[in-house]
Design a protein around this motif. Structure first.
Motif, PDB file in Angstrom:
ATOM      1  N   GLY A 102     -39.423  -3.214  31.740  1.00 48.02           N
ATOM      2  CA  GLY A 102     -38.176  -3.400  31.012  1.00 48.02           C
ATOM      3  C   GLY A 102     -37.125  -4.189  31.773  1.00 48.02           C
ATOM      4  O   GLY A 102     -36.399  -5.005  31.191  1.00 48.02           O
ATOM      5  N   LYS A 103     -37.010  -3.975  33.078  1.00 51.69           N
ATOM      6  CA  LYS A 103     -36.007  -4.695  33.869  1.00 51.69           C
ATOM      7  C   LYS A 103     -36.284  -6.190  33.867  1.00 51.69           C
ATOM      8  O   LYS A 103     -35.356  -7.008  33.776  1.00 51.69           O
ATOM      9  CB  LYS A 103     -36.000  -4.163  35.303  1.00 51.69           C
ATOM     10  N   LYS A 104     -37.543  -6.565  33.984  1.00 50.50           N
ATOM     11  CA  LYS A 104     -37.906  -7.980  34.023  1.00 50.50           C
ATOM     12  C   LYS A 104     -37.665  -8.642  32.671  1.00 50.50           C
ATOM     13  O   LYS A 104     -37.181  -9.780  32.601  1.00 50.50           O
ATOM     14  CB  LYS A 104     -39.363  -8.130  34.465  1.00 50.50           C
ATOM     15  N   ILE A 105     -37.959  -7.940  31.591  1.00 46.55           N
ATOM     16  CA  ILE A 105     -37.711  -8.493  30.261  1.00 46.55           C
ATOM     17  C   ILE A 105     -36.212  -8.577  29.987  1.00 46.55           C
ATOM     18  O   ILE A 105     -35.743  -9.548  29.363  1.00 46.55           O
ATOM     19  CB  ILE A 105     -38.438  -7.667  29.180  1.00 46.55           C
ATOM     20  N   ARG A 106     -35.416  -7.632  30.452  1.00 48.84           N
ATOM     21  CA  ARG A 106     -33.961  -7.718  30.288  1.00 48.84           C
ATOM     22  C   ARG A 106     -33.419  -8.947  30.998  1.00 48.84           C
ATOM     23  O   ARG A 106     -32.537  -9.647  30.474  1.00 48.84           O
ATOM     24  CB  ARG A 106     -33.279  -6.448  30.809  1.00 48.84           C
ATOM     25  N   PHE A 107     -33.920  -9.210  32.194  1.00 45.16           N
ATOM     26  CA  PHE A 107     -33.521 -10.408  32.923  1.00 45.16           C
ATOM     27  C   PHE A 107     -33.851 -11.658  32.109  1.00 45.16           C
ATOM     28  O   PHE A 107     -33.012 -12.557  31.956  1.00 45.16           O
ATOM     29  CB  PHE A 107     -34.216 -10.458  34.279  1.00 45.16           C
ATOM     30  N   LEU A 108     -35.060 -11.722  31.583  1.00 45.32           N
ATOM     31  CA  LEU A 108     -35.475 -12.911  30.838  1.00 45.32           C
ATOM     32  C   LEU A 108     -34.700 -13.071  29.537  1.00 45.32           C
ATOM     33  O   LEU A 108     -34.381 -14.205  29.132  1.00 45.32           O
ATOM     34  CB  LEU A 108     -36.978 -12.849  30.558  1.00 45.32           C
ATOM     35  N   ARG A 109     -34.373 -11.973  28.898  1.00 40.30           N
ATOM     36  CA  ARG A 109     -33.557 -12.063  27.672  1.00 40.30           C
ATOM     37  C   ARG A 109     -32.170 -12.594  28.001  1.00 40.30           C
ATOM     38  O   ARG A 109     -31.603 -13.400  27.243  1.00 40.30           O
ATOM     39  CB  ARG A 109     -33.480 -10.692  26.997  1.00 40.30           C
TER      40      ARG A 109
END
Length: 212
Positions: A102-109
């Protein structure tokens, strides 16, 4: 000018990529934000910007000349490698970036919004989940540098391929033993020369053999 601009431009030219100054600046903007977020979210084990440039940006850029056109899925994208880098260089290509973290996807979003990247869709999901397939559909090329074994990559990702599509696995050493067990796939091994990197890099391209 960004202190790493010249090094990135020189490296990309050595890879056969003539990128505009705007594209180079966007790549460095992405890396700067990856480094900034990394301090809090541990997105990558590499923390030195010069090392990031080589092992993240140039490493990801090295596969672009060898990829077919079309819709791309980057599996286990982490902080966006190689998927977000490809999307910056090829804004005409739709790129889905998949990761269960989730942290990595939040960064990418956040990066997708801040950098105005309409061709990027970050998705938090597991590739093995059947719901993922029904949500995402199929692709012309599936990339990954996260899978430990080619057999796992093929097992989990083959259903996402359009006819004549390509699985593109980023590897260090050539995985000869893994490749020996894949008789139903055409295999192409490309040796990559990543500037300033004194380590082996290879790209394994797999296409499904047509059955009579």
């Amino acid at each position: 000018m960004h202190p790493l601009f010249s090094k990135l431009k020189d490296g990309s030219l050595k890879l056969g990529l003539e990128l505009s100054d705007d594209t180079l600046s966007k790549l460095l903007q992405y890396q700067d934000n990856l480094s900034l977020w990394n301090k809090a979210y541990n997105l990558t084990a590499i923390r030195d910007p010069k090392e990031m440039l080589v092992k993240h940006l140039l490493d990801s850029l090295s596969i672009i000349p060898h990829l077919p056109e079309g819709r791309l899925l980057d599996v286990g994208t982490g902080g966006g490698l190689p998927g977000f880098v490809i999307a910056i260089v090829q804004p005409e290509r739709d790129c889905v970036l998949l990761d269960s973290n989730g942290k990595k996807i939040r960064f990418l979003r956040q990066m997708t919004a801040d950098m105005k990247m309409p061709n990027v869709l970050p998705v938090q999901a597991r590739i093995e989940d059947p719901q993922t397939l029904s949500d995402l559909g199929q692709f012309d090329v599936v990339t990954s540098r996260a899978f430990a074994a080619l057999s796992d990559f093929v097992r989990d990702c083959a259903v996402y391929l359009k006819p004549n599509a390509v699985l593109a696995a980023m590897k260090g050493l050539i995985p000869s033993e893994e490749m020996a067990d894949m008789d139903s796939w055409h295999q192409q091994t490309i040796t990559l020369a990543v500037p300033s990197l004194d380590e082996q890099r290879h790209l394994i391209l797999l296409t499904k053999k047509m059955t009579a």
